[in-house]
Design a protein around this motif. Sequence first.
Motif, PDB file in Angstrom:
ATOM      1  N   MET A   1      -5.632  -5.366  -0.956  1.00 54.12           N
ATOM      2  CA  MET A   1      -7.286  -4.774   0.330  1.00 54.12           C
ATOM      3  C   MET A   1      -7.197  -6.000   0.383  1.00 54.12           C
ATOM      4  SD  MET A   1      -8.344  -1.878  -0.049  1.00 54.12           S
ATOM      5  CE  MET A   1      -9.428  -2.155   1.476  1.00 54.12           C
ATOM      6  N   LYS A   2      -7.198  -7.906  -0.473  1.00 53.12           N
ATOM      7  CA  LYS A   2      -6.911  -9.203   0.146  1.00 53.12           C
ATOM      8  C   LYS A   2      -5.380  -9.228   1.210  1.00 53.12           C
ATOM      9  CE  LYS A   2      -7.110 -13.427  -1.158  1.00 53.12           C
ATOM     10  NZ  LYS A   2      -7.213 -14.360  -2.400  1.00 53.12           N
ATOM     11  N   CYS A   3      -4.933  -8.487   1.209  1.00 48.11           N
ATOM     12  CA  CYS A   3      -4.099  -8.316   1.584  1.00 48.11           C
ATOM     13  C   CYS A   3      -4.094  -7.986   2.946  1.00 48.11           C
ATOM     14  CB  CYS A   3      -2.692  -8.014   1.561  1.00 48.11           C
ATOM     15  SG  CYS A   3      -1.513  -8.526   0.167  1.00 48.11           S
ATOM     16  N   LEU A   4      -4.801  -6.747   3.002  1.00 42.69           N
ATOM     17  CA  LEU A   4      -5.309  -6.107   4.455  1.00 42.69           C
ATOM     18  C   LEU A   4      -6.854  -6.533   4.805  1.00 42.69           C
ATOM     19  CD1 LEU A   4      -4.087  -2.741   3.465  1.00 42.69           C
ATOM     20  CD2 LEU A   4      -3.144  -4.005   5.003  1.00 42.69           C
TER      21      LEU A   4
ATOM     22  N   ALA B   1      -5.576   4.915 -13.548  1.00 41.52           N
ATOM     23  CA  ALA B   1      -5.856   3.942 -13.506  1.00 41.52           C
ATOM     24  C   ALA B   1      -4.913   2.222 -13.436  1.00 41.52           C
ATOM     25  CB  ALA B   1      -5.749   4.363 -15.178  1.00 41.52           C
ATOM     26  N   MET B   2      -3.535   2.988 -13.537  1.00 40.97           N
ATOM     27  CA  MET B   2      -2.915   1.841 -13.018  1.00 40.97           C
ATOM     28  C   MET B   2      -3.318   1.140 -11.565  1.00 40.97           C
ATOM     29  SD  MET B   2       1.301   3.003 -13.778  1.00 40.97           S
ATOM     30  CE  MET B   2       1.518   1.671 -13.027  1.00 40.97           C
ATOM     31  N   LEU B   3      -3.843   2.003 -10.559  1.00 36.43           N
ATOM     32  CA  LEU B   3      -3.951   1.510  -9.541  1.00 36.43           C
ATOM     33  C   LEU B   3      -5.625   0.775  -8.794  1.00 36.43           C
ATOM     34  CD1 LEU B   3      -2.516   4.275  -6.737  1.00 36.43           C
ATOM     35  CD2 LEU B   3      -1.618   1.975  -7.466  1.00 36.43           C
ATOM     36  N   ARG B   4      -6.350   1.345  -9.795  1.00 33.55           N
ATOM     37  CA  ARG B   4      -7.158   1.259  -9.694  1.00 33.55           C
ATOM     38  C   ARG B   4      -7.950  -0.405 -10.408  1.00 33.55           C
ATOM     39  NH1 ARG B   4      -9.494   5.174 -12.814  1.00 33.55           N
ATOM     40  NH2 ARG B   4      -9.522   6.410 -10.480  1.00 33.55           N
TER      41      ARG B   4
ATOM     42  N   TYR C   1       0.548  -1.363  -0.215  1.00 32.57           N
ATOM     43  CA  TYR C   1       0.437   0.365  -0.385  1.00 32.57           C
ATOM     44  C   TYR C   1       0.309   1.464  -0.279  1.00 32.57           C
ATOM     45  CZ  TYR C   1      -3.961   2.633   1.378  1.00 32.57           C
ATOM     46  OH  TYR C   1      -5.071   3.950   1.434  1.00 32.57           O
ATOM     47  N   GLU C   2       1.736   1.072   0.729  1.00 30.36           N
ATOM     48  CA  GLU C   2       2.984   2.530   1.289  1.00 30.36           C
ATOM     49  C   GLU C   2       3.751   2.997  -0.357  1.00 30.36           C
ATOM     50  OE1 GLU C   2       4.838   3.683   4.735  1.00 30.36           O
ATOM     51  OE2 GLU C   2       3.814   2.254   5.433  1.00 30.36           O
ATOM     52  N   LEU C   3       3.831   0.743  -0.494  1.00 27.62           N
ATOM     53  CA  LEU C   3       4.926   2.035  -2.145  1.00 27.62           C
ATOM     54  C   LEU C   3       4.280   2.157  -2.914  1.00 27.62           C
ATOM     55  CD1 LEU C   3       6.601  -2.020  -2.259  1.00 27.62           C
ATOM     56  CD2 LEU C   3       8.017   0.608  -2.050  1.00 27.62           C
ATOM     57  N   LEU C   4       2.323   1.523  -3.340  1.00 31.11           N
ATOM     58  CA  LEU C   4       1.863   2.296  -4.408  1.00 31.11           C
ATOM     59  C   LEU C   4       1.303   4.188  -4.351  1.00 31.11           C
ATOM     60  CD1 LEU C   4       0.300  -0.935  -5.049  1.00 31.11           C
ATOM     61  CD2 LEU C   4       1.573  -0.253  -6.131  1.00 31.11           C
ATOM     62  N   THR C   5       0.844   3.960  -2.628  1.00 33.18           N
ATOM     63  CA  THR C   5       0.852   5.345  -3.102  1.00 33.18           C
ATOM     64  C   THR C   5       1.175   6.110  -1.929  1.00 33.18           C
ATOM     65  OG1 THR C   5      -0.252   4.549  -0.767  1.00 33.18           O
ATOM     66  CG2 THR C   5      -1.607   4.103  -2.103  1.00 33.18           C
ATOM     67  N   GLY C   6       2.150   5.822  -0.953  1.00 28.01           N
ATOM     68  CA  GLY C   6       3.829   6.825  -0.547  1.00 28.01           C
ATOM     69  C   GLY C   6       2.923   7.191   0.877  1.00 28.01           C
ATOM     70  N   LEU C   7       1.303   6.256   0.810  1.00 26.78           N
ATOM     71  CA  LEU C   7       0.520   6.816   2.157  1.00 26.78           C
ATOM     72  C   LEU C   7       0.539   5.662   3.568  1.00 26.78           C
ATOM     73  CD1 LEU C   7      -2.086   8.813   0.138  1.00 26.78           C
ATOM     74  CD2 LEU C   7      -0.386  10.139   2.232  1.00 26.78           C
ATOM     75  N   ARG C   8      -0.242   5.886   4.445  1.00 25.03           N
ATOM     76  CA  ARG C   8      -0.387   4.223   4.919  1.00 25.03           C
ATOM     77  C   ARG C   8      -1.787   4.152   4.556  1.00 25.03           C
ATOM     78  NH1 ARG C   8       3.209   5.987   9.353  1.00 25.03           N
ATOM     79  NH2 ARG C   8       5.469   5.512   8.778  1.00 25.03           N
ATOM     80  N   PRO C   9      -2.058   2.591   5.007  1.00 21.01           N
ATOM     81  CA  PRO C   9      -3.264   2.052   4.737  1.00 21.01           C
ATOM     82  C   PRO C   9      -4.585   3.258   5.766  1.00 21.01           C
ATOM     83  CG  PRO C   9      -2.455   0.079   4.834  1.00 21.01           C
ATOM     84  CD  PRO C   9      -1.441   1.987   5.320  1.00 21.01           C
TER      85      PRO C   9
ATOM     86  N   SER D   1      -6.276   2.479  -4.540  1.00 17.96           N
ATOM     87  CA  SER D   1      -7.150   4.057  -5.225  1.00 17.96           C
ATOM     88  C   SER D   1      -7.435   5.684  -4.948  1.00 17.96           C
ATOM     89  CB  SER D   1      -7.215   3.810  -6.629  1.00 17.96           C
ATOM     90  OG  SER D   1      -8.393   3.117  -6.647  1.00 17.96           O
ATOM     91  N   THR D   2      -8.517   4.590  -4.464  1.00 16.28           N
ATOM     92  CA  THR D   2      -9.787   5.631  -3.956  1.00 16.28           C
ATOM     93  C   THR D   2      -8.563   6.728  -3.163  1.00 16.28           C
ATOM     94  OG1 THR D   2     -11.603   4.047  -3.582  1.00 16.28           O
ATOM     95  CG2 THR D   2     -11.800   5.942  -2.163  1.00 16.28           C
TER      96      THR D   2
END
Length: 172
Positions: A85-88, A74-77, A14-22, A49-50
């Motif tokens: 989300m399956k991991c989380l 678009a890549m994340l969606r 999640y952090e790698l893809l968004t730069g944010l924590r869940p 993506s959201t």
Amino acid sequence: DTRADIYSLGVILYELLTGLRPIDAKRLRNAALTEILRIIQEEEPSKPSTRLSTDESLPSMAALRQIEPRKLMAMLRGELDWVVMKCLEKHRERRYETANALARDIQRYLADEAVEARPPSAGYRFSKFLRRHRDPVLAASLVLLALVGGIVGTTFGMIRAEQRRVEADEAR
């Protein structure tokens, strides 16, 4: 068990893809310990993506990846959202069983194959097949179109010929 590790891998992904924590770090810093535990145990994090679309850091994250913000979204969606989300998942039974299962799903995503993170619909599998085999499907579609066009043209010609024959019989 290992599914706790899968949750941790999901947080890292999640952090790698968004730069944010869940879960928003500011919110956790201002909460009491019992509230932190409740948030982690009960509240579902938003999809990557959201979360990225609602965060002001989207332009900077896109710039770091040298991609337009829309393309990043678009890549994340879709599939990447499903994998993360399956991991989380809050329920361990719904997470990947092993890190190897997660790795296989990421490899499927990279190979443009159907990921197992979500029960795939027939339309989803078909669209993945079309993307992987674009040229043969296009060629088969053109052949099928030519065949259908030939059948329609031949049928139309036969109907006209029959009408002319009937007209000729009536004229005699």
